[in-house]
Motif scaffolding. Sequence first.
Motif, PDB file in Angstrom:
ATOM      1  N   PHE A  98       0.830  -1.206   0.000  1.00  0.00           N
ATOM      2  CA  PHE A  98       0.000   0.000   0.000  1.00  0.00           C
ATOM      3  C   PHE A  98       0.861   1.252   0.000  1.00  0.00           C
ATOM      4  N   ALA A  99       1.940   1.247   0.781  1.00  0.00           N
ATOM      5  CA  ALA A  99       2.804   2.426   0.877  1.00  0.00           C
ATOM      6  C   ALA A  99       3.394   2.808  -0.474  1.00  0.00           C
ATOM      7  N   ILE A 100       3.799   1.814  -1.261  1.00  0.00           N
ATOM      8  CA  ILE A 100       4.443   2.107  -2.539  1.00  0.00           C
ATOM      9  C   ILE A 100       3.426   2.224  -3.676  1.00  0.00           C
ATOM     10  N   ALA A 120       2.073   6.251   6.086  1.00  0.00           N
ATOM     11  CA  ALA A 120       0.762   5.900   5.547  1.00  0.00           C
ATOM     12  C   ALA A 120       0.511   4.399   5.663  1.00  0.00           C
ATOM     13  N   GLY A 121       1.546   3.591   5.449  1.00  0.00           N
ATOM     14  CA  GLY A 121       1.399   2.156   5.627  1.00  0.00           C
ATOM     15  C   GLY A 121       1.094   1.779   7.062  1.00  0.00           C
ATOM     16  N   ARG A 122       1.768   2.415   8.011  1.00  0.00           N
ATOM     17  CA  ARG A 122       1.471   2.149   9.420  1.00  0.00           C
ATOM     18  C   ARG A 122       0.073   2.624   9.784  1.00  0.00           C
ATOM     19  N   ALA A 123      -0.336   3.789   9.266  1.00  0.00           N
ATOM     20  CA  ALA A 123      -1.680   4.298   9.559  1.00  0.00           C
ATOM     21  C   ALA A 123      -2.762   3.365   9.029  1.00  0.00           C
ATOM     22  N   CYS A 273       2.574   9.236  13.988  1.00  0.00           N
ATOM     23  CA  CYS A 273       2.178   8.761  12.658  1.00  0.00           C
ATOM     24  C   CYS A 273       1.122   9.674  12.046  1.00  0.00           C
ATOM     25  N   PHE A 274       0.046   9.913  12.785  1.00  0.00           N
ATOM     26  CA  PHE A 274      -1.033  10.750  12.262  1.00  0.00           C
ATOM     27  C   PHE A 274      -0.630  12.221  12.215  1.00  0.00           C
ATOM     28  N   ALA A 275       0.247  12.649  13.122  1.00  0.00           N
ATOM     29  CA  ALA A 275       0.726  14.028  13.088  1.00  0.00           C
ATOM     30  C   ALA A 275       1.485  14.309  11.796  1.00  0.00           C
TER      31      ALA A 275
END
Length: 310
Positions: A98-100, A120-123, A273-275
Motif C-alpha cells: 500500500f505504501a508504494i 501511511a502504511g502504518r496508519a 504517525c497521524f501528526a
Amino acid sequence: MPAPLVNAPPFLRRGRRTGAIMGDVLLALVPVTAASLWYFQWKALWLLTVTVVSCCLAEFVCRKERDFDGSAAVTGVLLALSLPSGTPLWAAAVAGFFAIAVVKELFGGIGRNLLNPAMAGRALLMTVWPQTVSGYELPDAVSSATPLSQIGEVDWWSLLCGSTNGSMGETSALLILLGGAYLYLRGMIRLRAPLTCLGVFAAVIWVFGGDVPFTGNAAAHLLSGGLMLAAFFMVTDYTTKPVTPWGEVLFAAGVGALTAVLRLWGPYPEGVCFAILMMNLLSPLLEHITRRRVYGVRVPLSRHRMETEA
C-alpha cells in the motif's frame, strides 16, 4: 548557427543522485536496524525482509522504468522499524504494498507523493487492523504494552540503549541520534527541522502535562515512542515537507505539537504517525504562504501594505 538547447533547467545541479542519497539514508539506519535485530532477533529479521521485499516488488510492478533508486528499500526499512516485532507478516506485506503502490506510485512516483509512504502504511494498519500493531514485545519476547502507556515507570537508561519494549526502531534513542548525526554530517538534513519538532513537542508536554522542563515525563516522552525516529528520518523527508525555510520550520513545529496533543488526549498512546500525515496534507499550503518574493514581480497592493507596515 548555434547548437539547439538540449537540456532543460535547472542547469545548476548537485552531483549527488537519488540512489546515493538513499544509500546514505540506509547507512544512517544501520545502527538502529542492527539493534532491532539484536534485541528482537528472528522476528525482526522476518519483518524487515517482508516489508522491504513487498515495497520493492510493488515498485517493480508499478513502474514502467525498471530502474532501482533505493527509495522503496528505505520505505520498507522505515515501515518495519515503526512496527512492533510481533506484527503479522501478512499485515506488514499489505502495508508495504500500500505504501508504494497507492501512496507513492499512484501519485506519480518518487518526488510526487503527498504523504510519507512509511507512515501511511502504518496508519493503514492502525485504522483497518488495529490489533496487528497492538502487541509490543520486550527484547526477551514477553508481550507488553508500549512504554508510552506507562511513561512514569520507564527507566531512562533503557530508553537510551534500547532494552525496553516498543516498536523495533523506536527503542534506542542514542542509536537514532547517531544515525541523525550521520545524515547531518553528510549534508542530507538540516537540524532546524528535527530540533524544532522535538523542542515544540517538549514545550507542549511541559505546559499541558504538568512537568518540570526536561525532567520527569517530558524527557521520557522525548525518548520513547516513534518521535525521535520520525524527527530525523521522516520530518526531514525531501518530498513531503515544504522546501522553504520557514515552511519547513512550521511543518516541523506542527508535527511536534500535534504529536504531543495526540499523546495527551488522543485515543492512541503514539501520535506521531497521524501528526506527520496531517502536516503532509498542509505542506503545500505552508510552502505557498512562506514562499519568497520573486525579484521584479509586483505583489498585490494589500500584501505590499502589510509588508511595509511590518
